[in-house]
Every structure is written in C-alpha cells, then in structure tokens.
Design an enzyme around this catalytic site. Structure first.
Site, PDB file in Angstrom:
ATOM      1  N   HIS A 500      85.294 -13.093  55.441  1.00 38.63           N
ATOM      2  CA  HIS A 500      85.037 -11.669  55.201  1.00 38.63           C
ATOM      3  C   HIS A 500      85.891 -11.168  54.033  1.00 38.63           C
ATOM      4  CE1 HIS A 500      83.796 -11.183  59.732  1.00 38.63           C
ATOM      5  NE2 HIS A 500      82.939 -11.915  59.038  1.00 38.63           N
ATOM      6  N   HIS A 544      81.366  -7.702  60.903  1.00 40.31           N
ATOM      7  CA  HIS A 544      81.136  -8.918  60.128  1.00 40.31           C
ATOM      8  C   HIS A 544      80.434  -8.432  58.871  1.00 40.31           C
ATOM      9  CE1 HIS A 544      82.186 -11.950  63.315  1.00 40.31           C
ATOM     10  NE2 HIS A 544      82.262 -10.783  63.946  1.00 40.31           N
TER      11      HIS A 544
END
Length: 569
Positions: A500, A544
């Site tokens: 991420h 996410h």
C-alpha cells in the site's frame, strides 16, 4: 515509435488504477482531447488471471510483477521484504488480493483539510466518484448467509465499469469464523464501504460473478482519441526550461501540448521525476543529474500498512477445504468449468473472507500515543479512524504453495493503520532503468512498536475466546509467548508489507515543506507536469488502497476537466 512532430493533448504515464481511471475519464469528455496512455508492461490479456479464487496467485507471474524488494529493514531484523508492484495494463489491480475497500470518510475530509479544498477532496465528492466507478453486486445466493451483509444502495454505484461485491457462495466456515469473532467482542459492520469501516464484516471484493475486475475494465469501449501504447517504459520527462513538453522512452519521444501526468505509482513516479532533474538537489548531485527543480519532498514520506499473521489448525469438521484443495483433480475440473462459464468451485474457494477495522483504547492511552504531535492524535481520535485491521480466512497456501498439506487451518492477519514510521525511496544509479532503493523503515517508530504489540494481543484474545477456540486444535504460527518482547520480536521476524505504498510525491499547500504537488496535482515549480497516483495522497487511507488509487485518478481528471473546460458542449 514516437513522432518528433505529432503531439497529443495529454500524456499519461502508467496504466494502473489511477492512470486508467484518468485516461478513461479524460478521453470520454465532450471535447474528445487526444490522450496517450503509456504503459511500461504488456497488454495483460490472459483470461486465466481473472479467476476469482486464484487472485491470490497472480502476483507470482513475472510478466505482471516488477519483483521489487525493500532494502534490509532495521526494524525487521535486517530482513528484505517483498515489495510487489503490478506490471502491464491494470497495474497493481491485476496482482493484488482483490480487497475493494474505500476507507474512512475522515480520511478524505482530512485530505481536504490538508490542501484546503473540501469541494474537491472531501468525503461527499469522493464518495460520489466511488459510486460512479463501480457496479456493486451485493447479492448472496445462500439465504441463511444474507444476514452477514446489509449494504445500503445509497452507498454504492450500479453503472460503473468496476464490478465489485461479495462471492455468491463461500467456504463453509466463513459464517462460523465471523460469528465467533463477533461473540469474542468485535463489533459488527454490515458494509465497510459506507464511509465508516469500523467493525467486523464481509470483505467487499474487486470481483463479481466469479471474475476479478482490474483497471483494464475501465478501458473497454474506449473512444478513438485515446491511444494506448504498451511495453514502453518512460525514462524521463522532456523539459523546455521549467515546462514539461513530453516524455522520453528508449529510442522514442512523445509530445504533449497541454499536460504530462505521471501515474506510475509511489515507487516509480519519484524515479521518473528524479531522472528528469526534479527532486532533492543533494540526491541528484550524487549521480550527476542536472537539477531542473530542487524539490526535497520527492521520494520522502513513504507510508504503508505492515501486517503480521497468526495461523491455527482447525478441526477438519469445521470446514470443507480439504475436499477441494486436497484434490488436484477437483481443482483442475473447477478450472475447466470456470473457463467455460466463470462458475464453479473456483468462484467459491478463496473468494470470500472477513475483515474489519477497529479502534484500540490501549493504543490511544499509551505513552507512545501521547508523545505524538497533537494533530496526529486528533486525527486518530476522529470518529471513523481505526488503529488496526483484522482479516480472517487469508488463504496462505495459495500465496505460499507448499505451506500446508492439511488445509483445515485458518490464518488471521493484523494490520497496523496510521503507522508513524516514515520511509523513503532514493536513487541507486544514474541509469533510469534501475529501480530506486525502497526503504519503508518499518517498525522504527516507538508508536508503531507499541501499537503492533497491543493490536496483536487483541487478536490473540479473540482466537482464545471459547466461541473461536472450540474448533482450534493446534497453533501453527504465533509468538513464543504473550510478552511484549516476544510479540514485537514476532513482528520483526514475520511482519510484511501490504503493498500500500503511499506519499512519496505528497500533495500539500503552497509553502508546505513536505509537499511536492499542489491541490491541482501540479508538480511544484514545473509547468504542464502533474502527478496522479498514490504517491500524491497525503493521508495513508484506512483501507486496501486500490480503491483510493482509482479515485485519485478520477479526481485528477475532474480537476483537468474543470480547468480546461473539457465537458463544454
């Protein structure tokens, strides 16, 4: 090959979620500008990479992954960690694990506060863009399972190109695990994509009807004014004094009459900038790169979500995984069925897990939290901001083949939200074909060290609750003890990254020392050059991040459309 005379209106570098969303949005405006989308990887047309239940394995395909690694991590006992980045049309959306979560409304309102533009970046505007992107299918075939998800139509879209939703059928212990976690004390959440992610519930997937969705789906039925060129890595931006006029690849040059927009992600956009002479002067001087614009923030501020697992062997009677994963014949037959009509067991196994985001009073009452800057404390106390995430049902054996022979296990994963360790990416040579050095500096901040201990303790408590523990027969992977020292050491030895990566070309207000672009996505000090990807996002959103990448691309498109009047009739 590029043309020395032909010009496009806009050149977009990178066909991941942000780049594809930006290119599709610009090209479909009423003015129909000429848009060039350049992708370093290939076309990525292999349909077998769209099998829903196999989405955990696509990252291991070399043609779809740059195969990046971190530098040795001091906070992880010197380990080098996987830092996968998508390659080819679709980018990271083609190799991620298919979690489609939009984050907390306070993430976006804080983004808006940081750049003083609520109209563009606030939750109300962002939520509408999320709705425009998706076609959400919230149906669940099994009647008794329908109680586990109760999304409101007002929070979702039904006309977008990204197909999202829940799996129709699940592995048999999905309800069992979800119920037991609720009984252990976790709050419930009927829909993580409402703007409030707090609580445990069903994960929303970037998949629908057995088929994963990727950013490539935004490029279906594109108009002729959008030109896509693959297998073309961009090495640098072409400059005319302090104005971007195009990009250079190996042997080719492409020119833009209006803007060049970099959408190569948090690991590669800074590389293109630095090799173009835009970045920290000291870093550029090390490799004799002429400085066009001293911009110290480029490459700094790298953030991510570190995670660590617990693996427990479960009673075989509590699940049905061995009947499928234990039979090559069953899996082969299932793939044959999927190839025929996108149905069958590969749309059930590995397709639905549970997840949730949570606040931790033990984290926010710690001395390490109290030592943080007041603004950071205030942010983490906002109504919808969590300190951690839990995923239950992570299929480790698909990610790491050979890990299990008996598939009656469960893997739960704890993710740290809002880490305070801040990393960097930096040059390792003057060759633009060499990747940068990636140093996220995981677990180097005292707050992160305290937080991972406390959130893992909560995870241990949940797995030991009678409702959960009754089906557990053995511990496969966990800390040696419940001591703070052993838990932290477990994270150092077993923690990893969520891919991420965020914040290396951060957006900010004029005069902000850590800003590299302004609220119109413009690179500070350079005309006609913008950045639209996760590198500009000034808040590591609590999700996410593929959904945030998509919405970043659309938001940049909205800014350009407004600025250039592209939707005038």
């Amino acid at each position: 090959m590029g043309s020395e005379t032909e010009k496009y209106d806009y050149i977009i570098v990178g066909a991941g979620p942000a780049g594809c969303a930006l290119a599709a949005s610009l090209s479909k405006t009423t003015i129909r500008p000429r848009v060039l989308l350049l992708e370093a990887g290939g076309k990525n047309e292999d349909e077998t990479k769209r099998v829903d239940g196999k989405r955990w394995t696509t990252f291991s395909t070399p043609s779809l992954n740059w195969g990046y690694k971190t530098t040795p991590q001091e906070g992880c006992n010197g380990r080098v960690l996987d830092y996968s980045r998508g390659k080819g049309i679709g980018g990271g959306s083609a190799i991620n694990f298919g979690v489609y979560t939009v984050g907390a409304r306070d993430d976006y309102n804080t983004w808006a506060e940081k750049v003083e533009d609520q109209e563009t970046f606030g939750w109300e505007a962002m939520q509408q863009r999320f709705k425009n992107l998706e076609t959400f299918d919230g149906t669940i075939d099994t009647e008794e399972n329908q109680k586990y998800a109760q999304p409101k139509p007002a929070d979702h879209g039904n006309q977008g190109s990204l197909r999202t939703g829940y799996a129709k059928k699940w592995e048999s212990d999905v309800p069992l695990i979800l119920e037991s976690l609720w009984e252990s004390g976790f709050a419930q959440n009927p829909d993580h994509n409402s703007g409030d992610p707090l609580g445990m519930g069903l994960m929303i997937n970037s998949a629908s009807k057995g088929r994963r969705t990727t950013a490539a789906d935004l490029l279906i039925d594109i108009p002729e004014n959008l030109v896509i060129v693959t297998d073309t890595p961009v090495q640098r931006v072409l400059m005319q004094e302090k104005k971007a006029i195009g990009v250079e690849t190996k042997g080719s040059k492409y020119f833009a009459s209006k803007d060049v927009i970099l959408s190569a992600g948090s690991l590669d956009t800074p590389k293109i900038l630095m090799h173009s002479g835009i970045g920290p002067t000291g870093e550029l001087n090390k490799f004799n790169i002429p400085v066009i614009q001293d911009l110290p923030a480029v490459g700094q501020g790298l953030k991510d979500h570190p995670f660590a697992p617990i693996m427990l062997m479960r009673s075989p009677e509590s699940n049905d995984r061995n009947s499928f994963y234990g039979s090559e014949e069953a899996m082969d037959a299932a793939l044959t069925q999927w190839n025929k009509d996108n149905t069958g067991p590969w749309t059930q196994y590995g397709c639905q897990v549970s997840c949730g985001w949570f606040k931790s009073e033990k984290v926010t009452s710690s001395q390490e939290f109290k030592d943080l800057e007041a603004s950071v404390q205030q942010f983490m106390k906002k109504e919808t901001i969590p300190q951690y995430e839990i995923i239950a049902g992570f299929p480790v054996h698909l990610v790491f083949p050979g890990t299990f022979q008996d598939y009656s296990y469960v893997c739960l994963v704890a993710f740290l939200m809002n880490e305070q360790s801040s990393g960097e990416v930096r040059l390792q040579s003057s060759n633009p074909d060499d990747p940068l050095l990636f140093d996220p500096k995981f677990l180097t901040h005292p707050f992160d060290q305290r937080a991972v201990v406390e959130i893992y303790k909560h995870l241990l408590e949940a797995t030991r609750h009678p409702s959960f523990a009754k089906d557990t027969v053995a511990t496969v992977l966990a800390p040696e003890s419940d001591s703070d020292e052993d838990i932290l050491e477990f994270w150092r030895n077993n923690g990893s990254t969520s891919w991420h990566m965020t914040g290396t070309v951060k957006m900010g207000k004029e005069g902000d020392a850590d800003a590299a672009v302004d609220k119109r996505f413009r690179v500070i000090g350079i005309d006609n050059l913008r950045v639209a990807d996760m590198s500009v996002v000034p808040v590591l959103t609590n999700n996410h991040t593929q959904a945030t990448a998509y919405v970043t691309g659309v938001t940049c498109a909205d800014v350009l459309i407004r600025e250039y009047g592209l939707d005038r009739t």
